[in-house]
Design a protein around this motif. Structure first.
Motif, PDB file in Angstrom:
ATOM      1  N   THR A  86       1.105  -0.780   0.250  1.00  0.00           N
ATOM      2  CA  THR A  86       0.259  -0.175   0.465  1.00  0.00           C
ATOM      3  C   THR A  86       1.135   1.089   0.223  1.00  0.00           C
ATOM      4  O   THR A  86       2.273   1.164   0.097  1.00  0.00           O
ATOM      5  N   VAL A  87       0.353   1.888  -0.111  1.00  0.00           N
ATOM      6  CA  VAL A  87       0.672   3.583  -0.281  1.00  0.00           C
ATOM      7  C   VAL A  87      -0.374   4.779  -0.145  1.00  0.00           C
ATOM      8  O   VAL A  87      -1.580   4.207  -0.287  1.00  0.00           O
ATOM      9  N   ARG A  88      -0.402   5.543   1.006  1.00  0.00           N
ATOM     10  CA  ARG A  88      -0.880   6.839   1.726  1.00  0.00           C
ATOM     11  C   ARG A  88      -0.307   8.261   1.278  1.00  0.00           C
ATOM     12  O   ARG A  88       0.717   7.907   2.074  1.00  0.00           O
ATOM     13  N   ASP A  89      -1.132   8.737   0.395  1.00  0.00           N
ATOM     14  CA  ASP A  89      -0.094   9.879   0.170  1.00  0.00           C
ATOM     15  C   ASP A  89      -0.304  10.855   1.444  1.00  0.00           C
ATOM     16  O   ASP A  89      -1.205  11.067   1.982  1.00  0.00           O
ATOM     17  N   SER A  90       0.279  12.344   1.414  1.00  0.00           N
ATOM     18  CA  SER A  90      -0.520  13.283   2.491  1.00  0.00           C
ATOM     19  C   SER A  90      -1.203  13.803   2.933  1.00  0.00           C
ATOM     20  O   SER A  90      -1.609  14.361   3.420  1.00  0.00           O
ATOM     21  N   ASP A  91      -2.038  13.564   1.471  1.00  0.00           N
ATOM     22  CA  ASP A  91      -3.320  13.723   1.007  1.00  0.00           C
ATOM     23  C   ASP A  91      -4.573  13.193   2.385  1.00  0.00           C
ATOM     24  O   ASP A  91      -5.560  13.576   2.342  1.00  0.00           O
ATOM     25  N   THR A  92      -3.909  12.121   2.789  1.00  0.00           N
ATOM     26  CA  THR A  92      -4.448  10.844   3.232  1.00  0.00           C
ATOM     27  C   THR A  92      -5.120   9.845   1.885  1.00  0.00           C
ATOM     28  O   THR A  92      -5.960   9.061   2.356  1.00  0.00           O
ATOM     29  N   THR A  93      -5.239  10.415   0.643  1.00  0.00           N
ATOM     30  CA  THR A  93      -5.340   9.295   0.024  1.00  0.00           C
ATOM     31  C   THR A  93      -4.683   8.319  -0.360  1.00  0.00           C
ATOM     32  O   THR A  93      -3.543   8.226   0.331  1.00  0.00           O
ATOM     33  N   GLY A  94      -5.477   7.011  -0.577  1.00  0.00           N
ATOM     34  CA  GLY A  94      -4.665   5.562  -0.511  1.00  0.00           C
ATOM     35  C   GLY A  94      -4.274   4.568  -2.230  1.00  0.00           C
ATOM     36  O   GLY A  94      -5.512   5.517  -2.544  1.00  0.00           O
ATOM     37  N   GLU A  95      -3.373   3.786  -1.928  1.00  0.00           N
ATOM     38  CA  GLU A  95      -3.755   3.127  -3.195  1.00  0.00           C
ATOM     39  C   GLU A  95      -3.191   1.734  -2.185  1.00  0.00           C
ATOM     40  O   GLU A  95      -2.678   1.512  -1.614  1.00  0.00           O
ATOM     41  N   VAL A  96      -3.965   0.613  -3.238  1.00  0.00           N
ATOM     42  CA  VAL A  96      -3.874  -0.437  -3.323  1.00  0.00           C
ATOM     43  C   VAL A  96      -2.831  -1.248  -3.573  1.00  0.00           C
ATOM     44  O   VAL A  96      -3.275  -1.644  -5.011  1.00  0.00           O
ATOM     45  N   PHE A  97      -2.275  -1.879  -4.158  1.00  0.00           N
ATOM     46  CA  PHE A  97      -1.363  -3.287  -4.661  1.00  0.00           C
ATOM     47  C   PHE A  97      -1.132  -4.311  -4.841  1.00  0.00           C
ATOM     48  O   PHE A  97      -1.843  -5.154  -4.117  1.00  0.00           O
ATOM     49  N   ASN A  98      -0.918  -5.126  -5.623  1.00  0.00           N
ATOM     50  CA  ASN A  98      -0.797  -6.385  -6.001  1.00  0.00           C
ATOM     51  C   ASN A  98       1.024  -6.676  -5.545  1.00  0.00           C
ATOM     52  O   ASN A  98       1.139  -8.074  -6.011  1.00  0.00           O
ATOM     53  N   SER A  99       1.783  -6.112  -5.209  1.00  0.00           N
ATOM     54  CA  SER A  99       2.858  -6.738  -5.177  1.00  0.00           C
ATOM     55  C   SER A  99       4.127  -5.091  -5.486  1.00  0.00           C
ATOM     56  O   SER A  99       3.656  -4.761  -5.336  1.00  0.00           O
ATOM     57  N   ALA A 100       5.675  -5.253  -4.812  1.00  0.00           N
ATOM     58  CA  ALA A 100       6.201  -4.854  -4.846  1.00  0.00           C
ATOM     59  C   ALA A 100       6.214  -3.669  -5.951  1.00  0.00           C
ATOM     60  O   ALA A 100       6.637  -2.457  -6.089  1.00  0.00           O
TER      61      ALA A 100
END
Length: 78
Positions: free
Chosen positions: A26-40
Protein backbone atom coordinates in the motif's frame (compact mmCIF):
# COMPACT_ATOMS: atom_id res chain seq x y z
CA UNK A 1 8.88 -2.92 5.34
CA UNK A 2 7.04 0.20 6.42
CA UNK A 3 8.14 3.74 5.64
CA UNK A 4 6.81 7.16 6.60
CA UNK A 5 8.03 10.22 4.71
CA UNK A 6 6.95 13.83 5.00
CA UNK A 7 6.24 15.96 1.97
CA UNK A 8 7.04 19.65 2.10
CA UNK A 9 3.40 20.56 1.47
CA UNK A 10 1.68 17.87 3.54
CA UNK A 11 0.45 17.78 7.10
CA UNK A 12 0.32 13.98 7.27
CA UNK A 13 3.10 11.53 6.44
CA UNK A 14 3.23 9.49 3.27
CA UNK A 15 3.19 5.83 4.29
CA UNK A 16 4.45 2.92 2.23
CA UNK A 17 3.93 -0.72 3.24
CA UNK A 18 5.52 -3.69 1.50
CA UNK A 19 4.71 -6.81 3.53
CA UNK A 20 5.29 -10.10 1.72
CA UNK A 21 4.21 -12.23 4.69
CA UNK A 22 0.70 -10.76 4.70
CA UNK A 23 0.65 -9.76 1.01
CA UNK A 24 0.04 -6.09 1.85
CA UNK A 25 1.32 -3.50 -0.64
CA UNK A 26 0.00 0.00 0.00
CA UNK A 27 0.80 3.68 -0.39
CA UNK A 28 -0.89 6.54 1.45
CA UNK A 29 -0.13 10.04 0.23
CA UNK A 30 0.12 13.16 2.39
CA UNK A 31 -3.46 14.10 1.50
CA UNK A 32 -4.53 10.74 3.03
CA UNK A 33 -5.57 9.23 -0.30
CA UNK A 34 -4.38 5.69 -0.68
CA UNK A 35 -3.59 3.00 -3.19
CA UNK A 36 -3.52 -0.78 -2.80
CA UNK A 37 -1.31 -2.91 -5.03
CA UNK A 38 -0.71 -6.58 -5.80
CA UNK A 39 3.11 -6.46 -5.61
CA UNK A 40 6.13 -4.44 -4.56
CA UNK A 41 6.93 -3.75 -8.21
CA UNK A 42 3.56 -2.01 -8.61
CA UNK A 43 4.31 0.10 -5.52
CA UNK A 44 7.70 1.11 -6.94
CA UNK A 45 6.20 1.95 -10.31
CA UNK A 46 3.48 4.12 -8.72
CA UNK A 47 6.02 5.97 -6.58
CA UNK A 48 8.26 6.66 -9.57
CA UNK A 49 5.28 8.06 -11.51
CA UNK A 50 3.76 10.17 -8.72
CA UNK A 51 6.53 11.22 -6.35
CA UNK A 52 9.91 12.87 -6.78
CA UNK A 53 12.73 13.48 -4.35
CA UNK A 54 12.26 17.26 -4.35
CA UNK A 55 8.75 16.90 -2.84
CA UNK A 56 10.07 15.61 0.48
CA UNK A 57 11.38 17.40 3.55
CA UNK A 58 14.20 14.88 3.89
CA UNK A 59 15.40 13.70 0.47
CA UNK A 60 17.47 10.95 2.09
CA UNK A 61 14.24 9.31 3.31
CA UNK A 62 13.03 9.10 -0.30
CA UNK A 63 16.35 7.63 -1.47
CA UNK A 64 16.31 5.08 1.39
CA UNK A 65 12.78 4.05 0.48
CA UNK A 66 13.68 3.59 -3.17
CA UNK A 67 16.81 1.62 -2.27
CA UNK A 68 14.78 -0.74 -0.07
CA UNK A 69 12.13 -1.11 -2.76
CA UNK A 70 14.75 -2.00 -5.34
CA UNK A 71 16.21 -4.55 -2.94
CA UNK A 72 12.73 -6.01 -2.39
CA UNK A 73 12.21 -6.26 -6.12
CA UNK A 74 15.47 -8.18 -6.51
CA UNK A 75 14.32 -10.60 -3.79
CA UNK A 76 10.90 -10.88 -5.43
CA UNK A 77 12.39 -12.11 -8.70
CA UNK A 78 14.53 -14.81 -7.04
Amino acid sequence: MEYSLYKKDGKFPCDVTVDYDNMVFTVRDSDTTGEVFNSASEVAQWIKQHWSVDQFQRPDDYFDLMKHLESSLEDETK
